[in-house]
Design an enzyme around this catalytic site. Structure first.
Site, PDB file in Angstrom:
ATOM      1  N   TYR A 222      54.136  40.373  50.556  1.00 41.18           N
ATOM      2  CA  TYR A 222      54.838  39.479  51.481  1.00 41.18           C
ATOM      3  C   TYR A 222      54.122  38.141  51.654  1.00 41.18           C
ATOM      4  O   TYR A 222      54.694  37.202  52.197  1.00 41.18           O
ATOM      5  CB  TYR A 222      55.004  40.142  52.854  1.00 41.18           C
TER       6      TYR A 222
ATOM      7  N   LYS B 117      50.450  53.242  44.435  1.00 42.29           N
ATOM      8  CA  LYS B 117      51.184  53.479  43.181  1.00 42.29           C
ATOM      9  C   LYS B 117      50.204  53.238  42.045  1.00 42.29           C
ATOM     10  O   LYS B 117      50.417  52.399  41.155  1.00 42.29           O
ATOM     11  CB  LYS B 117      52.409  52.526  43.147  1.00 42.29           C
TER      12      LYS B 117
ATOM     13  N   ASP C  69      56.083  57.340  45.826  1.00 43.75           N
ATOM     14  CA  ASP C  69      57.355  58.050  45.634  1.00 43.75           C
ATOM     15  C   ASP C  69      57.252  59.474  46.180  1.00 43.75           C
ATOM     16  O   ASP C  69      58.158  59.968  46.864  1.00 43.75           O
ATOM     17  CB  ASP C  69      57.815  58.012  44.167  1.00 43.75           C
TER      18      ASP C  69
END
Ligand code: NAD
Length: 380
Positions: free
Chosen positions: A142, A190, A222
């Site tokens: 962001y 991840k 995930d």
């Protein structure tokens, strides 16, 4: 009489409706405990663009720098979705977080017994759910540069970047929090795909060695998303980066039954920022039906972690628990056929209870917020 200055940034949509109830409860706390709160309003988001052509106007910047704590509603307006980036409401919010340096966003998620049946997740999965999400708030995708869209519009780029010190400081908040809870940190990344996640994992592992009494596990995002609904009670402290935390905390809201119930505290070295996790909810704005409990529970976090007034925070959290146990329901948490009250009535019920001194003694059902680290112990 002790006086605190609170900058209130109602923002957009339902923001002003829910922060008004937060302020009502804060004033009730003042009456009950003999504390003076100076509450002043400043524009942010679309309200800032309307007032000063800037989603974080200079007046608001100056006010939050002076305040003891900042209470925020939400930002976002449908009309500004395609505005240039410097005029988007969300740009103001990101700039505010950066200005305050609030790098650790704490989002407690507990399932309150009276609302177990409001979640689409089966009740047996919800037993014992008590998760603290610690989200890195001032780095990652962001904020990373370069970012932008090519003039032709057919190519766009965002940059995911973290440094070791940024990861270390937020990891310490998570480990300190875990020490006051069930001593488990689940770090979410991840790392099978992203180099930034590999740095995240290595750094969290290294910080974890300073906390041999806390168990550390790593999950890919995930799988974490799946476990959050299939076995949410398996989490204690969930530590993650900015975007994964944004997404997983909304998913966690499903466990409690409504986005409107969840508070957050964003902490750094200076004044903290306290806000419900929901957005401006344009679909229900102006109707007086929004649930103010996320904002009111954020006031409890403000009292506990922003001003270090634990008794006052206890009183607010217990009042929330008591009105819910008594059957008070806004539309988002009401079962079919149950009587429904509006934003203001819910706020008044909670404020009256706080004022009446019937709450304030710690009990079994005190929400998890009390188990969070204090800014001083965890962030310095
Ligand atoms: P949202 O959180 O505003 O709303 C999602 C759904 O939850 C809607 O159906 C809404 O009615 C409901 N909801 C949210 N808060 C509620 C409450 N207190 N009581 C009852 N129901 C409630 O998310 P969105 O629709 O994805 O986004 C709307 C706008 O808010 C967008 O402009 C977005 O960028 C912005 N946003 C801001 C923040 C923030 O200020 N921190 C966070 C998320 C989204």
């Amino acid at each position: 009489m002790k006086t605190y200055t609170i900058a209130v940034l109602p923002g957009d949509g339902i923001g002003p409706e829910v922060t008004a109830e937060g302020e009502r409860v804060l004033q009730a706390v003042g009456q009950r405990f003999g504390i003076a709160f100076t509450l002043a309003h400043f524009p942010l988001g679309a309200a800032g663009v309307a007032a000063a052509g800037d989603p974080l106007p200079e007046e608001t910047r100056a006010a939050v720098r002076r305040a003891n704590a900042v209470l925020l509603g939400a930002v976002g307006a449908p009309g500004l979705e395609h505005a240039p980036r410097h005029l988007k409401p969300e740009t103001g919010l990101l700039a505010l977080r950066a200005l305050l340096g609030v790098y650790a966003n704490l989002r407690p998620v507990t399932v309150l017994a009276p609302l177990v049946d409001r979640s689409p997740v089966k009740p047996d999965r919800l037993r014992g759910v008590d998760v603290l999400i610690v989200r890195e708030l001032t780095g990652g995708l962001y904020y990373g540069e370069p970012r932008g869209r090519d003039s032709g519009g057919s190519r766009a780029v965002n940059t995911l970047v973290y440094t070791t010190p940024e990861i270390e400081r937020v990891a310490r908040v998570a480990f300190e929090a875990a020490r006051r809870r069930r001593r488990l940190v689940t770090s979410v990344d991840k790392a099978n795909v992203l180099e930034v996640s590999q740095l995240w994992r290595d750094t969290v592992t290294a910080v974890g060695r300073e906390y041999p009494d806390v168990r550390l596990e790593h999950l890919y995002v995930d799988y974490a998303a799946m476990r959050l609904v299939s076995n949410p009670a398996a989490f204690d402290v969930l530590l993650t980066e900015n975007m994964f935390g944004d997404i997983l905390s909304d998913e966690a809201a499903v466990l409690v039954g409504s986005l409107g119930l969840l508070p957050s505290a964003s902490l750094g070295a200076g004044a903290g920022l306290f806000e419900p996790i929901h957005g401006s909810a344009p679909d229900i704005a102006g109707k007086g039906v929004a649930n103010p409990i996320g904002a009111i529970a954020s006031v409890a976090m403000l009292l506990r972690y922003g001003l270090r007034l634990p008794e006052a925070a206890d009183a607010v959290e217990q009042a929330i628990g008591t009105v819910l146990a008594a059957g008070a329901r806004t539309r988002d948490i009401a079962a079919a056929g149950e009587p429904v009250m509006g934003t203001r009535e819910m706020g008044e019920r909670i404020a009256n209870l706080v004022r009446s001194a019937e709450c304030g003694v710690r009990s079994e059902d005190t929400p998890v917020n009390s188990a969070l680290p204090t800014p001083h112990s965890a962030l310095e």
